[in-house]
Design a protein around this motif. Structure first.
Motif, PDB file in Angstrom:
ATOM      1  N   ILE A   1      26.125  53.522   2.219  1.00  0.00           N
ATOM      2  CA  ILE A   1      25.925  52.154   1.728  1.00  0.00           C
ATOM      3  C   ILE A   1      26.167  52.089   0.221  1.00  0.00           C
ATOM      4  CG2 ILE A   1      24.177  50.358   1.332  1.00  0.00           C
ATOM      5  CD1 ILE A   1      22.939  51.223   4.045  1.00  0.00           C
ATOM      6  N   VAL A   2      25.669  53.086  -0.496  1.00  0.00           N
ATOM      7  CA  VAL A   2      25.905  53.130  -1.946  1.00  0.00           C
ATOM      8  C   VAL A   2      27.405  53.238  -2.224  1.00  0.00           C
ATOM      9  CG1 VAL A   2      25.537  54.455  -4.060  1.00  0.00           C
ATOM     10  CG2 VAL A   2      23.641  54.110  -2.471  1.00  0.00           C
ATOM     11  N   GLY A   3      28.100  54.087  -1.470  1.00  0.00           N
ATOM     12  CA  GLY A   3      29.539  54.232  -1.664  1.00  0.00           C
ATOM     13  C   GLY A   3      30.283  52.941  -1.382  1.00  0.00           C
ATOM     14  N   ALA A   4      29.905  52.247  -0.304  1.00  0.00           N
ATOM     15  CA  ALA A   4      30.557  50.987   0.043  1.00  0.00           C
ATOM     16  C   ALA A   4      30.260  49.910  -1.001  1.00  0.00           C
ATOM     17  CB  ALA A   4      30.089  50.525   1.421  1.00  0.00           C
ATOM     18  N   THR A   5      29.024  49.888  -1.486  1.00  0.00           N
ATOM     19  CA  THR A   5      28.661  48.912  -2.520  1.00  0.00           C
ATOM     20  C   THR A   5      29.458  49.162  -3.791  1.00  0.00           C
ATOM     21  OG1 THR A   5      26.430  48.719  -1.609  1.00  0.00           O
ATOM     22  CG2 THR A   5      26.751  47.950  -3.861  1.00  0.00           C
ATOM     23  N   GLN A   6      29.674  50.430  -4.111  1.00  0.00           N
ATOM     24  CA  GLN A   6      30.484  50.750  -5.287  1.00  0.00           C
ATOM     25  C   GLN A   6      31.923  50.275  -5.096  1.00  0.00           C
ATOM     26  OE1 GLN A   6      28.935  51.974  -7.961  1.00  0.00           O
ATOM     27  NE2 GLN A   6      30.788  51.786  -9.192  1.00  0.00           N
TER      28      GLN A   6
ATOM     29  N   ALA B   1      35.196  48.368   1.445  1.00  0.00           N
ATOM     30  CA  ALA B   1      33.733  48.281   1.522  1.00  0.00           C
ATOM     31  C   ALA B   1      33.287  47.757   2.879  1.00  0.00           C
ATOM     32  CB  ALA B   1      33.208  47.377   0.405  1.00  0.00           C
ATOM     33  N   THR B   2      33.902  46.669   3.337  1.00  0.00           N
ATOM     34  CA  THR B   2      33.499  46.095   4.614  1.00  0.00           C
ATOM     35  C   THR B   2      33.817  47.042   5.771  1.00  0.00           C
ATOM     36  OG1 THR B   2      35.595  44.878   4.722  1.00  0.00           O
ATOM     37  CG2 THR B   2      33.681  43.710   3.852  1.00  0.00           C
ATOM     38  N   GLN B   3      34.910  47.756   5.665  1.00  0.00           N
ATOM     39  CA  GLN B   3      35.257  48.716   6.714  1.00  0.00           C
ATOM     40  C   GLN B   3      34.208  49.828   6.806  1.00  0.00           C
ATOM     41  OE1 GLN B   3      39.015  50.740   6.117  1.00  0.00           O
ATOM     42  NE2 GLN B   3      39.179  51.297   8.269  1.00  0.00           N
ATOM     43  N   ARG B   4      33.778  50.332   5.655  1.00  0.00           N
ATOM     44  CA  ARG B   4      32.774  51.394   5.639  1.00  0.00           C
ATOM     45  C   ARG B   4      31.439  50.898   6.179  1.00  0.00           C
ATOM     46  NH1 ARG B   4      33.176  54.474  -0.152  1.00  0.00           N
ATOM     47  NH2 ARG B   4      31.629  55.829   0.868  1.00  0.00           N
ATOM     48  N   LEU B   5      31.059  49.693   5.796  1.00  0.00           N
ATOM     49  CA  LEU B   5      29.782  49.146   6.260  1.00  0.00           C
ATOM     50  C   LEU B   5      29.825  48.841   7.758  1.00  0.00           C
ATOM     51  CD1 LEU B   5      29.082  46.787   3.238  1.00  0.00           C
ATOM     52  CD2 LEU B   5      27.735  48.799   3.855  1.00  0.00           C
ATOM     53  N   ALA B   6      30.924  48.244   8.213  1.00  0.00           N
ATOM     54  CA  ALA B   6      31.044  47.907   9.634  1.00  0.00           C
ATOM     55  C   ALA B   6      30.970  49.156  10.505  1.00  0.00           C
ATOM     56  CB  ALA B   6      32.348  47.154   9.884  1.00  0.00           C
ATOM     57  N   ALA B   7      31.461  50.275   9.987  1.00  0.00           N
ATOM     58  CA  ALA B   7      31.440  51.525  10.748  1.00  0.00           C
ATOM     59  C   ALA B   7      30.025  52.043  10.972  1.00  0.00           C
ATOM     60  CB  ALA B   7      32.282  52.583  10.033  1.00  0.00           C
TER      61      ALA B   7
ATOM     62  N   MET C   1      24.588  43.722   2.514  1.00  0.00           N
ATOM     63  CA  MET C   1      25.801  43.882   1.723  1.00  0.00           C
ATOM     64  C   MET C   1      26.993  43.190   2.375  1.00  0.00           C
ATOM     65  SD  MET C   1      25.104  45.076  -1.109  1.00  0.00           S
ATOM     66  CE  MET C   1      26.853  44.961  -1.558  1.00  0.00           C
ATOM     67  N   LEU C   2      27.096  43.243   3.690  1.00  0.00           N
ATOM     68  CA  LEU C   2      28.189  42.532   4.365  1.00  0.00           C
ATOM     69  C   LEU C   2      28.102  41.031   4.087  1.00  0.00           C
ATOM     70  CD1 LEU C   2      28.345  44.393   7.797  1.00  0.00           C
ATOM     71  CD2 LEU C   2      30.194  44.260   6.101  1.00  0.00           C
ATOM     72  N   LYS C   3      26.888  40.482   4.116  1.00  0.00           N
ATOM     73  CA  LYS C   3      26.725  39.059   3.808  1.00  0.00           C
ATOM     74  C   LYS C   3      27.166  38.749   2.385  1.00  0.00           C
ATOM     75  CE  LYS C   3      22.623  37.188   2.911  1.00  0.00           C
ATOM     76  NZ  LYS C   3      22.771  36.423   1.644  1.00  0.00           N
ATOM     77  N   ARG C   4      26.758  39.565   1.451  1.00  0.00           N
ATOM     78  CA  ARG C   4      27.099  39.337   0.052  1.00  0.00           C
ATOM     79  C   ARG C   4      28.605  39.430  -0.175  1.00  0.00           C
ATOM     80  NH1 ARG C   4      22.620  40.117  -3.533  1.00  0.00           N
ATOM     81  NH2 ARG C   4      23.958  41.001  -5.140  1.00  0.00           N
ATOM     82  N   ILE C   5      29.239  40.419   0.445  1.00  0.00           N
ATOM     83  CA  ILE C   5      30.676  40.599   0.267  1.00  0.00           C
ATOM     84  C   ILE C   5      31.454  39.450   0.894  1.00  0.00           C
ATOM     85  CG2 ILE C   5      32.655  42.049   0.851  1.00  0.00           C
ATOM     86  CD1 ILE C   5      30.701  44.467   0.703  1.00  0.00           C
ATOM     87  N   HIS C   6      31.091  39.080   2.134  1.00  0.00           N
ATOM     88  CA  HIS C   6      31.797  37.985   2.810  1.00  0.00           C
ATOM     89  C   HIS C   6      31.601  36.670   2.074  1.00  0.00           C
ATOM     90  CE1 HIS C   6      33.081  40.468   6.035  1.00  0.00           C
ATOM     91  NE2 HIS C   6      31.910  40.581   6.630  1.00  0.00           N
ATOM     92  N   ARG C   7      30.393  36.423   1.612  1.00  0.00           N
ATOM     93  CA  ARG C   7      30.129  35.175   0.898  1.00  0.00           C
ATOM     94  C   ARG C   7      30.925  35.134  -0.408  1.00  0.00           C
ATOM     95  NH1 ARG C   7      24.115  33.010   0.679  1.00  0.00           N
ATOM     96  NH2 ARG C   7      24.732  32.593   2.828  1.00  0.00           N
TER      97      ARG C   7
END
Length: 219
Positions: free
Chosen positions: A133-138, A148-154, A167-173
């Motif tokens: 999650i930290v890596g995807a957020t970075q 980022a979304t690919q890593r989180l979705a996995a 984080m997915l919500k924040r990125i998509h928004r």
């Protein structure tokens, strides 16, 4: 503060955050920290809770505020005994995530190599997930939203940490993907109970999770 009473203090803090009473939550965390005498990850969770409350406030803590706790936690990852090492590793990763949520882009890249190295032998699924999650957020902070979304979705398997969906919500928004953001908001809004009970890292992310779930319910 005895271990047996920690749950009561954590519940009080969580309820205050759930009600949107952040000053009360901070007062409770301060009192619990002053009373805590365990000198291990049980007490450290209140330090993480304080950082969470400060991160969620109008004036997020400066980058320097994260350095002393990270230095201490990383040292404990290397020296703690048994399962305590995983607790310290999760809290260290959670603190890196808090730094990211506070808008600091340079902290995680400096600490992540050591955390990944020192956590590898633990083979702890929750620690590994928090590190991801930290890596995807970075990735998101550095403009790599697709990655980022690919890593989180996995990570989504029905047992994922709540911060995956936060984080997915924040990125998509942020990307204007309203339908996908709404799907994540709905997921978070329906997880009020989970936000109060997710216990990874000795409930290290409870404040953040409860606040995110509350925000999702309020749209």
């Amino acid at each position: 503060l005895f271990r047996s009473s920690m749950a009561a203090w954590m519940t009080k803090v969580s309820v205050a955050v759930d009600q949107g009473d952040m000053p009360k939550a901070m007062e409770l965390v301060s009192t619990a920290s002053a009373l805590c005498r365990a000198h291990d990850h049980i007490c450290n969770v209140f330090r993480v809770q304080r950082l969470s409350l400060e991160t969620l406030s109008a004036a997020a803590p400066p980058a320097i505020a994260f350095e002393p706790p990270l230095t201490d936690m990383m040292a404990r990852v290397r020296t703690a005994d048994g399962s305590d090492r995983a607790e310290w590793a999760f809290m260290a990763a959670a603190t890196l995530h808090l730094a990211q949520r506070a808008g600091h882009t340079g902290i995680a890249p400096r600490w992540m190599p050591a955390l990944i190295r020192d956590s590898r032998e633990l083979k702890d699924p929750r620690v590994n997930q928090m590190i991801e999650i930290v890596g995807a957020t970075q990735d998101h902070l550095e403009g790599r939203d697709a990655q980022a979304t690919q890593r989180l979705a996995a990570l989504v398997d029905g047992h994922e940490l709540m911060q995956v969906h936060s984080m997915l919500k924040r990125i998509h928004r942020g990307a204007g993907q309203t339908g996908m953001a709404e799907r994540e908001r709905t997921w978070l809004a329906a997880r009020r109970g989970l936000s109060l009970t997710e216990n990874a890292g000795t409930y290290a992310l409870t404040v953040l999770n409860v606040s995110d779930a509350r925000q999702a319910r309020r749209r």
